[in-house]
Design a protein around this motif. Structure first.
Motif, short mmCIF file in Angstrom:
data_model
loop_
_atom_site.label_atom_id
_atom_site.label_comp_id
_atom_site.label_asym_id
_atom_site.label_seq_id
_atom_site.Cartn_x
_atom_site.Cartn_y
_atom_site.Cartn_z
N LEU A 1 -31.54 -33.99 67.91
CA LEU A 1 -31.26 -32.62 66.63
C LEU A 1 -31.32 -33.87 65.70
CD1 LEU A 1 -29.38 -30.04 67.18
CD2 LEU A 1 -31.60 -30.17 67.21
N LEU A 2 -32.21 -34.26 64.54
CA LEU A 2 -32.29 -35.03 63.57
C LEU A 2 -31.84 -34.62 62.22
CD1 LEU A 2 -35.23 -37.19 63.81
CD2 LEU A 2 -32.84 -38.01 64.37
N ALA A 3 -30.98 -33.95 61.11
CA ALA A 3 -30.33 -33.83 59.75
C ALA A 3 -29.58 -33.99 58.85
CB ALA A 3 -28.95 -32.78 60.96
N PRO A 4 -29.72 -32.78 57.57
CA PRO A 4 -29.05 -34.43 56.19
C PRO A 4 -27.55 -34.44 56.87
CG PRO A 4 -30.61 -32.04 55.88
CD PRO A 4 -29.97 -31.96 58.02
N ASP A 5 -27.98 -35.63 55.77
CA ASP A 5 -26.11 -36.38 55.92
C ASP A 5 -25.50 -35.23 54.65
OD1 ASP A 5 -26.78 -37.13 53.54
OD2 ASP A 5 -26.19 -39.02 54.62
N ARG A 6 -24.07 -35.37 54.55
CA ARG A 6 -23.53 -34.80 53.17
C ARG A 6 -24.22 -35.35 52.28
NH1 ARG A 6 -17.27 -35.71 54.87
NH2 ARG A 6 -16.90 -34.38 57.08
N ALA A 7 -24.52 -36.23 52.30
CA ALA A 7 -25.45 -36.63 51.19
C ALA A 7 -26.88 -36.51 50.66
CB ALA A 7 -25.56 -38.54 50.98
N GLU B 1 -20.87 -26.33 66.99
CA GLU B 1 -21.20 -26.31 66.02
C GLU B 1 -23.03 -25.81 65.54
OE1 GLU B 1 -21.82 -30.68 63.68
OE2 GLU B 1 -21.65 -30.78 65.52
N TYR B 2 -23.09 -25.42 63.81
CA TYR B 2 -24.17 -25.16 63.68
C TYR B 2 -24.44 -26.11 62.78
CZ TYR B 2 -28.14 -23.47 60.20
OH TYR B 2 -28.01 -23.03 59.41
N VAL B 3 -25.46 -26.77 62.54
CA VAL B 3 -26.24 -27.92 62.63
C VAL B 3 -27.37 -27.09 60.92
CG1 VAL B 3 -27.03 -30.07 62.21
CG2 VAL B 3 -25.84 -29.92 64.13
N PRO B 4 -27.09 -27.20 59.44
CA PRO B 4 -28.38 -26.62 58.93
C PRO B 4 -29.09 -27.76 58.77
CG PRO B 4 -26.20 -26.68 57.63
CD PRO B 4 -26.07 -27.25 59.20
N GLY B 5 -29.96 -27.18 58.38
CA GLY B 5 -31.79 -27.81 58.18
C GLY B 5 -31.79 -28.83 59.42
N ARG C 1 -28.60 -37.44 60.27
CA ARG C 1 -27.74 -37.55 61.20
C ARG C 1 -28.78 -37.19 61.87
NH1 ARG C 1 -23.86 -32.69 60.93
NH2 ARG C 1 -22.62 -33.58 62.94
N VAL C 2 -28.14 -38.23 63.36
CA VAL C 2 -28.36 -37.76 64.67
C VAL C 2 -27.97 -37.42 65.96
CG1 VAL C 2 -29.87 -39.16 66.31
CG2 VAL C 2 -30.52 -40.09 63.85
N LEU C 3 -28.07 -36.12 66.86
CA LEU C 3 -26.95 -36.05 67.14
C LEU C 3 -28.48 -35.37 69.05
CD1 LEU C 3 -26.41 -33.14 65.23
CD2 LEU C 3 -24.53 -34.76 65.97
N LEU C 4 -27.29 -35.35 69.52
CA LEU C 4 -27.43 -35.24 71.27
C LEU C 4 -27.33 -33.18 71.08
CD1 LEU C 4 -28.96 -36.19 74.34
CD2 LEU C 4 -26.86 -37.31 74.18
N THR C 5 -28.17 -33.58 72.01
CA THR C 5 -27.40 -31.73 72.19
C THR C 5 -27.71 -31.37 74.16
OG1 THR C 5 -27.64 -29.63 71.48
CG2 THR C 5 -29.47 -30.45 71.70
N ASP C 6 -27.48 -30.00 74.40
CA ASP C 6 -27.78 -29.84 75.73
C ASP C 6 -27.11 -30.61 76.30
OD1 ASP C 6 -29.36 -27.97 77.23
OD2 ASP C 6 -30.89 -28.05 76.86
N TYR C 7 -25.67 -30.34 77.17
CA TYR C 7 -25.71 -31.32 78.12
C TYR C 7 -25.20 -30.06 79.16
CZ TYR C 7 -23.81 -35.43 76.63
OH TYR C 7 -23.78 -36.37 75.76
#
Length: 651
Positions: A154-160, A101-105, A166-172
């Motif tokens: 990762l911290l990213a904008p939400d839909r609003a 998934e690409y997470v813009p911003g 948005r808080v996302l854990l990556t790199d498994y």
């Protein structure tokens, strides 16, 4: 490019489908690219495996297998709101690529803290809850992450459009199922994880567990709220040693998180707080129950809310609204007074969780987690007449306090010399002030110096104010000011070649004129000029006129043989400062410049600091000030043998 590495670049099409647009970042396993999916006409992120040197060819099959395992583990958490979604894993020219998934911003937590300073405790609690939710989902499937750290959140904008919502854990990439019967894709002699964030039992060869991931999360939240890791050291080996043998650095800004962090960073995993207990504590920080004598914790205020830097003394703000705006217009979560329940330093209530009156502690007491909670009691309805009496008394107290404040700060009150006649300043020092220090005894750090505020770029600049904090009284400032200043400046001091901490402590008569604050300075250890700002007061792009303000872990671009500038380690850079080497007192400045690089390679080779000796070699910088002062210290750096640039996430 190193033998065996894929010939990648912008405009290349992977597997006949994914057009590479630009590089988003790099990690231990390779590069992450923004790509256009030509089949579905959408943007995705592609993770590319990179072999940085020919010596890694023998590990090729293991790393390919690890990439497949990463995709499998992350895909098992597909749809989780706090995990970056993995869509596919494919092979191209014999190497795997992971389609994500690409997470813009998005901005990772490490970069965010580096750019904007430490987060408020309540904001850290929000991030911690999200990451804990993701980890728990993996643990329930038997998957341990094993590399929880700020760069993997990762911290990213939400839909609003709310930034960082948005808080996302990556790199498994190094995750594993200990009981799943799968092949381990790492060498048994190599520690897997990041030094400084690895649990002590893992550093000693223990198996990956949910408790170990929780320890790493505690280190990550500590970094988020303090601005540096609890076990940050100059080398990976020193960080691992600190994790196993040393206690975390004392917290300065943690506020309501303080006791929880202590519970998460407990050395013994048997006594460590559980995920369920941590979830309850984090939730309580975000939405605490009402209780008597709620007090606002100034340490919980975001650094951009009112002070010049995160080291400035806190102020009590106006009651905040639902959000607080950063100067650039972005919205940050800002805790209200009701949300901050631990008292600030110097207040009567200790920083324990939960606060008195809020019920039992969410984890066992008596195991180093802080004092037991206060006995709870049922709140009884109060009669309206009693409320009226209390309101009247409160009004009178406020009126009296206002009158006292007005009298205390009448013009001329405490005027003169806030720090005494010897120091001689007529105005209180501010965070970031550069000073000239005149040691009356003739020997630096003997007695008190006369201080004068000067330009940070002048030849008279012998040091700088690195922090300012408020003291409860003049006696308290005198009793504990020096120790607090040493603690507040310790990290920066350890990264500079020749500085010492000094506390400018107000006199009894000048306490109010000093703003009731102690100023913490770093001064040149031998009373010489430092030729510029220090530590975090330096700006990216700063040009070094001497080596006195270079510090360990600095990333540099060499402008010439005589000049370099400070650049971000998150982007390409030519070299990185490793350490300082003392040359013999019989060496002249010219001899030092001729011999320093060879001496650095011999005494402090880059491989001692985690750099591959097949790729990196030593370089050095020599400043005139080191010979004028008699320290004879040179700066040892690492550069690439091929003359290329170093990239993000290299050691």
């Amino acid at each position: 490019m190193a033998s065996g590495s894929p010939q990648s670049g912008v405009g290349r099409v992977i597997a006949g489908r994914y057009l590479l647009l630009n590089q988003l970042g790099s990690g231990g396993m390779g590069h992450v690219w923004l790509a256009h999916d030509q089949r579905l006409a959408c943007e995705v992120a592609l993770k590319e495996i990179v072999f940085r040197s020919p010596g890694e060819d023998g590990d090729r099959s293991a790393r390919v297998a690890r990439a497949r395992a990463e995709a499998r583990h992350a895909a098992g958490l597909r749809g989780h709101p706090h995990v970056v979604t993995v869509h596919d894993v494919l092979e191209h020219e014999g190497l795997p690529w992971i389609v994500m998934e690409y997470v813009p911003g998005a901005l990772d937590l490490h970069a965010l803290v580096t750019q904007r300073g430490p987060l408020a405790p309540a904001e850290c609690a929000r991030v911690g809850l999200a990451v804990l939710d993701a980890l728990t989902a993996g643990h329930e499937r038997g998957v341990m992450h094993r590399d929880v750290k700020p760069a993997n959140i990762l911290l990213a904008p939400d839909r609003a459009g709310s930034p960082y919502a948005r808080v996302l854990l990556t790199d498994y990439g190094i995750s594993v199922q200990p009981d799943g019967g799968e092949t381990r894709y790492t060498q048994t002699s190599v520690l897997v994880g990041t030094a400084g964030y690895l649990a002590p039992e893992r550093a000693q060869g223990g198996p990956p567990t949910a408790a170990a991931d929780l320890f790493s999360l505690g280190c990550t939240l500590y970094y988020a709220v303090e601005g540096y890791g609890p076990f940050d050291r100059d080398t990976g080996l020193a960080a691992l040693t600190a994790v196993v043998l040393e206690e975390p650095r004392p917290t300065l800004r943690a506020g309501a998180l303080e006791s929880l962090l202590a519970a998460m960073l407990t050395k013994n995993p048997v006594h460590r707080i559980t995920a369920e207990e941590a979830e309850g504590a984090l939730s309580a920080i975000l939405t605490p129950q009402s209780h008597p004598r709620t007090q606002f914790d100034p340490g919980s205020e975001p650094p951009w809310a009112g002070g010049p830097t995160h080291t400035a003394a806190p102020r009590v703000p106006e009651p905040p609204g639902p959000s607080q705006s950063h100067a650039n217009g972005s919205q940050w979560y800002a805790p209200s007074a009701a949300q901050e329940s631990s008292a600030a330093p110097g207040q009567e209530t200790p920083a324990t969780w939960p606060p008195p009156g809020q019920g039992p502690s969410p984890w066992p007491t008596g195991q180093g987690y802080g004092p037991p909670p206060a006995t709870t009691s049922r709140r009884r309805p109060r009669h309206r007449a009693l409320k009226a009496v209390l309101a009247t008394a409160l009004g009178l107290a406020l009126a009296g306090g206002g009158a006292w404040y007005a009298m205390a700060y009448l013009p001329g009150k405490g005027a003169g010399t806030p720090y005494g006649e010897v120091v001689g300043l007529t105005e209180p020092l501010k965070d970031g002030d550069c000073v000239d220090a005149d040691w009356k005894t003739g020997t630096p750090f003997t007695g008190q110096p006369g201080l004068k505020v000067v330009s940070c770029g002048s030849n008279d600049n012998e040091g700088q104010v690195m922090a300012v904090f408020e003291a409860a009284s003049a006696d308290a400032a005198r009793a504990g000011g020096a120790a607090q200043c040493a603690q507040r400046t310790e990290l920066t001091s350890s990264r500079l070649a020749s500085v010492r901490s000094y506390a400018a402590i107000p006199t009894v008569d000048g306490f109010d004129a000093a703003g009731r604050r102690v100023a913490c300075l770093l001064l040149d250890a031998r009373g010489n000029a430092v030729f510029g700002p220090l530590g975090d007061h330096r700006k990216l792009g700063t040009r070094f006129t001497d080596t006195a303000t270079m510090q360990k872990r600095d990333c540099l671009d060499a402008l010439s043989d005589e000049s370099a500038r400070l650049v971000s380690c998150k982007g390409p850079h030519k070299e990185k400062v490793l350490d300082f080497l003392k040359m013999g007192l019989d060496k002249t400045l010219k001899q030092a410049r001729d011999e320093s690089t060879e001496a650095c390679q011999r005494e402090m080779p880059p491989n001692d600091y985690g750099h591959d000796p097949n790729v990196y070699k030593s370089s050095s910088w020599v400043g005139e000030s080191a010979w004028q002062s008699g320290t004879h210290l040179v700066v040892c750096t690492a550069i690439r043998k091929d003359g290329g640039t170093m990239e993000r996430d290299e050691p």
